[in-house]
Motif scaffolding. Structure first.
Motif, short mmCIF file in Angstrom:
data_model
loop_
_atom_site.label_atom_id
_atom_site.label_comp_id
_atom_site.label_asym_id
_atom_site.label_seq_id
_atom_site.Cartn_x
_atom_site.Cartn_y
_atom_site.Cartn_z
N GLU A 1 0.84 -1.21 0.00
CA GLU A 1 0.00 0.00 0.00
C GLU A 1 0.87 1.25 0.00
O GLU A 1 0.54 2.25 -0.67
CB GLU A 1 -0.93 -0.01 1.21
N ALA A 2 1.98 1.22 0.71
CA ALA A 2 2.92 2.35 0.66
C ALA A 2 3.41 2.55 -0.76
O ALA A 2 3.45 3.69 -1.27
CB ALA A 2 4.09 2.10 1.60
N GLN A 3 3.78 1.49 -1.43
CA GLN A 3 4.25 1.59 -2.81
C GLN A 3 3.16 2.16 -3.72
O GLN A 3 3.44 2.98 -4.61
CB GLN A 3 4.70 0.21 -3.29
N ARG A 4 1.93 1.73 -3.49
CA ARG A 4 0.82 2.25 -4.31
C ARG A 4 0.64 3.75 -4.10
O ARG A 4 0.49 4.52 -5.06
CB ARG A 4 -0.48 1.52 -3.95
N LEU A 5 0.70 4.18 -2.84
CA LEU A 5 0.51 5.60 -2.54
C LEU A 5 1.65 6.45 -3.12
O LEU A 5 1.41 7.54 -3.65
CB LEU A 5 0.40 5.81 -1.03
N TYR A 6 2.86 5.96 -3.02
CA TYR A 6 3.98 6.67 -3.64
C TYR A 6 3.76 6.79 -5.15
O TYR A 6 4.10 7.80 -5.76
CB TYR A 6 5.30 5.97 -3.34
N GLY A 7 3.19 5.74 -5.74
CA GLY A 7 2.90 5.79 -7.17
C GLY A 7 1.85 6.83 -7.50
O GLY A 7 1.97 7.55 -8.52
N VAL A 8 0.83 6.95 -6.66
CA VAL A 8 -0.20 7.97 -6.87
C VAL A 8 0.43 9.36 -6.84
O VAL A 8 0.17 10.21 -7.70
CB VAL A 8 -1.30 7.86 -5.80
N ILE A 9 1.27 9.59 -5.85
CA ILE A 9 1.91 10.91 -5.71
C ILE A 9 2.86 11.16 -6.88
O ILE A 9 2.90 12.28 -7.43
CB ILE A 9 2.67 10.99 -4.37
N ASN A 10 3.60 10.15 -7.28
CA ASN A 10 4.54 10.32 -8.38
C ASN A 10 3.82 10.69 -9.67
O ASN A 10 4.28 11.57 -10.43
CB ASN A 10 5.34 9.03 -8.57
N ARG A 11 2.69 10.03 -9.94
CA ARG A 11 1.93 10.34 -11.14
C ARG A 11 1.36 11.76 -11.09
O ARG A 11 1.34 12.47 -12.10
CB ARG A 11 0.81 9.32 -11.34
N ARG A 12 0.90 12.17 -9.94
CA ARG A 12 0.40 13.53 -9.80
C ARG A 12 1.51 14.55 -10.09
O ARG A 12 1.31 15.53 -10.81
CB ARG A 12 -0.15 13.75 -8.39
N LEU A 13 2.70 14.29 -9.54
CA LEU A 13 3.79 15.25 -9.69
C LEU A 13 4.44 15.18 -11.07
O LEU A 13 5.21 16.07 -11.43
CB LEU A 13 4.81 15.03 -8.58
N ALA A 14 4.12 14.17 -11.85
CA ALA A 14 4.53 14.15 -13.25
C ALA A 14 3.74 15.17 -14.06
O ALA A 14 4.20 15.65 -15.10
CB ALA A 14 4.34 12.76 -13.84
N ALA A 15 2.54 15.51 -13.56
CA ALA A 15 1.65 16.41 -14.29
C ALA A 15 1.49 17.77 -13.62
O ALA A 15 0.90 18.68 -14.20
CB ALA A 15 0.27 15.76 -14.42
N SER A 16 2.01 17.92 -12.40
CA SER A 16 1.79 19.15 -11.63
C SER A 16 3.04 19.48 -10.84
O SER A 16 3.69 18.59 -10.28
CB SER A 16 0.60 18.96 -10.68
N THR A 17 3.38 20.75 -10.76
CA THR A 17 4.58 21.15 -10.02
C THR A 17 4.47 20.77 -8.55
O THR A 17 5.42 20.29 -7.94
CB THR A 17 4.80 22.67 -10.16
N TYR A 18 3.30 21.03 -7.98
CA TYR A 18 3.04 20.69 -6.58
C TYR A 18 1.76 19.87 -6.50
O TYR A 18 1.02 19.76 -7.47
CB TYR A 18 2.93 21.95 -5.73
N LEU A 19 1.50 19.29 -5.35
CA LEU A 19 0.34 18.41 -5.23
C LEU A 19 -0.97 19.13 -5.52
O LEU A 19 -1.85 18.58 -6.18
CB LEU A 19 0.30 17.79 -3.83
N GLY A 20 -1.11 20.35 -5.05
CA GLY A 20 -2.36 21.08 -5.24
C GLY A 20 -2.42 21.90 -6.50
O GLY A 20 -3.43 22.55 -6.75
N GLY A 21 -1.36 21.90 -7.29
CA GLY A 21 -1.34 22.70 -8.50
C GLY A 21 0.01 23.34 -8.72
O GLY A 21 1.05 22.78 -8.38
#
Length: 234
Positions: free
Chosen positions: A135-155
């Motif tokens: 589950e930790a690996q999955r969550l890191y993957g979610v964050i990594n994909r978000r940051l591939a498309a966004s400078t920061y988590l919220g935008g």
């Protein structure tokens, strides 16, 4: 001056960092969670769930003292108080808030379980270790994909969402993670780690925290002590 009841944990670090980023004066009130200080009656009056951090702001929204527990609520309160690190426009605000709730509902609880079963549980349970490591690996993957498309988590701008998530990822080794497997996350992590306010926030009580190796500390944190703690009657 805001009183911060806290300890050097990821949830405590969130609030330390936020206060430093906003340049708000604060006084640290240590709550040694390894010794059971979180169950003392005066603290339970502020934080009935016996968790750090909590704050008391003598200058609340109506000019009266305001106490708050739960780190996410505190981040929102301080953002509202200062007008910083949370967008004013409706769309931008909810972009940030969804990632704040992601931290509160997923990152913190799941990585906390990974820490527990990988490091602290008296019995090594392969099923639990595998479940929470994956589950930790999955969550890191979610964050990594978000940051591939966004400078920061919220935008495009640094916000309370980044402040909330960052401290939980500092123990990536203990979570069974190799940070280089998540390059977009790693770039974001390294950038945030260089921020002076972040560095100051992480130093709060850092010298006082001790490894949770004693039986007493484990009983206090993971045993039945919390189940018997009751707030004093008013």
């Amino acid at each position: 001056m805001i009183d911060v009841y806290t300890w050097a944990t990821p949830n405590g670090h969130k609030v330390h960092i936020m206060l430093e980023e906003c340049a708000l004066p604060y006084r640290v009130v240590p709550v040694d969670i390894g010794s059971g200080a979180q169950f003392e009656q005066h603290f339970l009056q502020i934080s009935p769930n016996n968790k750090i951090p909590a704050i008391v702001d003598p200058d609340g929204p109506d000019g009266q003292p305001m106490s708050l527990f739960e780190s996410g609520a505190i981040l929102l309160y301080l953002a509202g108080k200062t007008g910083r690190l949370l967008p004013a426009d409706v769309r931008g605000k909810y972009e940030v808030l969804q990632w704040l709730m992601f931290q509160m509902g997923s990152v913190g609880p799941m990585l906390g379980q990974a820490h527990h079963f990988r490091l602290y549980a008296p019995e090594k349970l392969p099923y639990a270790i595998e479940r929470y490591t994956r589950e930790a690996q999955r969550l890191y993957g979610v964050i990594n994909r978000r940051l591939a498309a966004s400078t920061y988590l919220g935008g495009k701008d640094y916000s309370i969402a980044d402040i909330a998530v960052f401290p939980w990822l500092r123990s990536w080794k203990n979570q069974g993670i190799e940070l280089s497997d998540y390059p977009h996350l790693k770039g974001w992590f390294d950038e945030i780690a260089k921020r002076p306010a972040v560095q100051r926030g992480l130093e709060v009580l850092a010298q006082q925290r001790q490894p949770l190796t004693s039986d007493k500390a484990r009983e206090v944190l993971f045993g039945q002590t919390a189940a018997t703690a009751r707030p004093a009657r008013r």
